[in-house]
Design a protein around this motif. Structure first.
Motif, mmCIF file in Angstrom:
data_model
loop_
_atom_site.group_PDB
_atom_site.id
_atom_site.type_symbol
_atom_site.label_atom_id
_atom_site.label_comp_id
_atom_site.label_asym_id
_atom_site.label_seq_id
_atom_site.Cartn_x
_atom_site.Cartn_y
_atom_site.Cartn_z
ATOM 1 N N VAL A 35 9.690 24.329 -14.277
ATOM 2 C CA VAL A 35 10.369 23.110 -13.410
ATOM 3 C C VAL A 35 9.777 23.237 -12.031
ATOM 4 N N ILE A 36 9.129 22.086 -11.540
ATOM 5 C CA ILE A 36 8.636 22.055 -10.243
ATOM 6 C C ILE A 36 9.222 20.932 -9.698
ATOM 7 N N ILE A 37 9.970 21.250 -8.410
ATOM 8 C CA ILE A 37 10.884 20.612 -7.574
ATOM 9 C C ILE A 37 10.077 20.454 -6.239
ATOM 10 N N SER A 38 10.041 19.161 -5.690
ATOM 11 C CA SER A 38 9.361 19.005 -4.334
ATOM 12 C C SER A 38 10.013 18.001 -3.568
ATOM 13 N N PHE A 39 9.830 18.212 -2.180
ATOM 14 C CA PHE A 39 10.446 17.243 -1.310
ATOM 15 C C PHE A 39 9.238 16.554 -0.484
ATOM 16 N N ASP A 40 9.534 15.299 -0.320
ATOM 17 C CA ASP A 40 8.451 14.494 0.655
ATOM 18 C C ASP A 40 8.862 14.291 2.021
ATOM 19 N N SER A 41 7.984 14.454 2.803
ATOM 20 C CA SER A 41 8.134 14.159 4.399
ATOM 21 C C SER A 41 9.065 15.187 5.181
ATOM 22 N N ALA A 42 10.068 15.629 4.576
ATOM 23 C CA ALA A 42 10.700 16.987 4.765
ATOM 24 C C ALA A 42 11.170 16.916 6.426
ATOM 25 N N ARG A 43 12.177 15.900 6.585
ATOM 26 C CA ARG A 43 12.319 15.792 7.933
ATOM 27 C C ARG A 43 13.617 16.309 8.648
ATOM 28 N N ASP A 44 14.732 15.984 7.837
ATOM 29 C CA ASP A 44 16.000 16.292 8.431
ATOM 30 C C ASP A 44 16.274 17.885 8.326
ATOM 31 N N ILE A 45 16.684 18.318 9.537
ATOM 32 C CA ILE A 45 16.969 19.916 9.706
ATOM 33 C C ILE A 45 18.102 20.356 8.755
ATOM 34 N N SER A 46 19.213 19.436 8.360
ATOM 35 C CA SER A 46 20.228 19.834 7.577
ATOM 36 C C SER A 46 19.797 19.996 6.338
ATOM 37 N N GLN A 47 18.901 18.992 5.898
ATOM 38 C CA GLN A 47 18.421 19.074 4.545
ATOM 39 C C GLN A 47 17.822 20.246 4.229
ATOM 40 N N TRP A 48 16.761 20.754 5.073
ATOM 41 C CA TRP A 48 15.966 21.973 5.047
ATOM 42 C C TRP A 48 16.948 23.010 4.818
ATOM 43 N N LYS A 49 18.126 23.358 5.647
ATOM 44 C CA LYS A 49 18.915 24.252 5.276
ATOM 45 C C LYS A 49 19.750 24.204 4.024
ATOM 46 N N ARG A 50 19.983 23.032 3.659
ATOM 47 C CA ARG A 50 20.739 22.733 2.516
ATOM 48 C C ARG A 50 19.619 23.264 1.137
ATOM 49 N N VAL A 66 4.903 18.071 3.797
ATOM 50 C CA VAL A 66 5.461 17.860 5.341
ATOM 51 C C VAL A 66 4.544 16.787 5.851
ATOM 52 N N SER A 67 5.231 15.847 6.445
ATOM 53 C CA SER A 67 4.593 14.709 7.343
ATOM 54 C C SER A 67 4.406 15.406 8.850
ATOM 55 N N CYS A 68 3.277 15.396 9.076
ATOM 56 C CA CYS A 68 2.875 16.120 10.276
ATOM 57 C C CYS A 68 3.571 15.231 11.601
ATOM 58 N N VAL A 69 3.676 13.991 11.608
ATOM 59 C CA VAL A 69 4.154 13.263 12.706
ATOM 60 C C VAL A 69 5.564 13.847 13.167
ATOM 61 N N PHE A 70 6.397 14.388 12.157
ATOM 62 C CA PHE A 70 7.694 15.179 12.430
ATOM 63 C C PHE A 70 7.205 16.274 13.259
ATOM 64 N N LEU A 71 6.038 16.824 13.702
ATOM 65 C CA LEU A 71 5.907 17.833 14.525
ATOM 66 C C LEU A 71 5.301 17.591 15.876
ATOM 67 N N LEU A 72 5.632 16.309 16.016
ATOM 68 C CA LEU A 72 5.062 15.565 17.247
ATOM 69 C C LEU A 72 6.505 14.659 17.879
ATOM 70 N N SER A 73 6.634 14.851 19.283
ATOM 71 C CA SER A 73 7.959 14.201 19.742
ATOM 72 C C SER A 73 7.227 12.761 20.389
#
Length: 331
Positions: A35-50, A66-73
């Motif tokens: 079973v292969i489970i994936s996440f797109d964009s991976a933005r929310d910190i709380s969801q990373w932890k969850r 990961v969407s790299c724009v979330f590594l830029l402010s």
């Protein structure tokens, strides 16, 4: 008993045993159900932890695209220029602050250290269906540069010692909107990728490999009272269930429908050919978290089975490559 009679009797018994062996061969050992489970964009910190907590409970290894724009402010957003756009443009925004970037980098580093797969979802979440090979290579170059240099770009101190190794080990891609074209598949091997997960298939399918790229597809699975097929991804279920609008009062119903669809798709493979089952998610809690609730229930039940492995795309590709190499040497 005369000697001849003993010989004849022994021969009859031997032939009977031989016939039994031919008639009842040992049942082949089934491979583990992947079973292969994936996440797109991976933005929310709380969801990373969850998600990491879910993995710790169940032994899952996820792929995070990961969407790299979330590594830029907002202060560093001009580091990114999408094909055909001016600098600092994104379809999904940027991180809210330098601290948010730092928190996300920490989660990526922790996830990688725990064995999860960090993949690329490009940067600005633009639809690349009309992009050229050069456009895709430009986008891949932006992703690699921003991920590898995220600490220095954002003036965040104490970059972890192995951070750049994490960035260099990104070998998988999923296109925003699952929107791919032939130019993408020309660019992927040039950019050093080993797999793509942008496809859609009528049901669970074995991923083919060509031109050095293994091509995965999210399957369409039966769902709902009429068992209509839907792509096995939370957003598609969200649109199916509520037209893309929030209906929190029906969250429990939607979670059960989602779980039932996942479990039926899993059981069909588990009891059948054991083709890998791929499921896709986002960090957004659509319909009051219905799809994450279904995921947690599903993973808690199936990923803990001894003959099931809930693994990342990267690990599946690596393992299959090793098996093919061993088979080639053995043959």
């Amino acid at each position: 008993m005369p000697r001849l009679s003993r010989v004849v009797a022994f021969s009859i018994v031997s032939l009977a045993a031989a016939d039994a062996a031919v008639a009842d061969p040992p049942a082949p050992v089934k491979p583990k159900q992947a079973v292969i489970i994936s996440f797109d964009s991976a933005r929310d910190i709380s969801q990373w932890k969850r998600s990491r907590a879910l993995a710790a409970r169940t032994g899952v290894h996820f792929t995070y695209f990961v969407s790299c724009v979330f590594l830029l402010s907002s202060d560093t957003r001009k580091e990114y220029t999408a094909p055909g756009k001016t600098s600092g443009k994104s379809n999904i925004g940027f991180a809210a602050s330098k601290q948010e970037v730092a928190d996300r980098l920490e989660q990526i580093e922790l996830a990688a250290s725990e064995g999860h797969d960090i993949g690329s979802h490009a940067c600005g979440h633009f639809d690349g269906k009309d992009w050229s090979k050069a456009d895709w290579l430009s986008e891949f170059g932006s992703f690699k540069r921003i991920l590898e240099n995220a600490y220095s770009i954002n003036a965040i101190t104490l970059e972890p010692a192995g951070w750049r190794d994490i960035a260099r080990k990104v070998v998988g891609f999923r296109a925003p909107y699952l929107s791919a074209n032939e130019a993408l598949y020309e660019a992927l091997p040039k950019a050093g990728f080993l797999f793509d997960a942008s496809g859609v298939s009528r049901g669970p399918a074995l991923p083919p490999t060509g031109n050095g790229i293994t091509r995965f597809s999210l399957p369409q699975i039966p769902e709902g009272p009429r068992s209509r097929p839907v792509i096995a991804m939370d957003y598609n279920l969200y649109v199916r269930h509520s037209g893309g609008f929030e209906r929190p009062s029906k969250a429990n119903e939607f979670a059960k429908r989602t779980y039932d669809a996942f479990r039926a798709a899993f059981d069909a493979q588990y009891q059948g050919k054991r083709i890998p089952l791929e499921l896709g998610f986002h960090f957004t809690l659509m319909n009051d978290g219905a799809y994450w609730n279904a995921l947690e229930r599903f993973a808690g039940e199936v990923c803990t089975k001894p003959d099931v492995e809930c693994i990342s795309y990267r690990d599946y590709v690596s393992r299959r490559g090793a098996e093919e190499k061993q088979g080639s040497v053995g043959g």
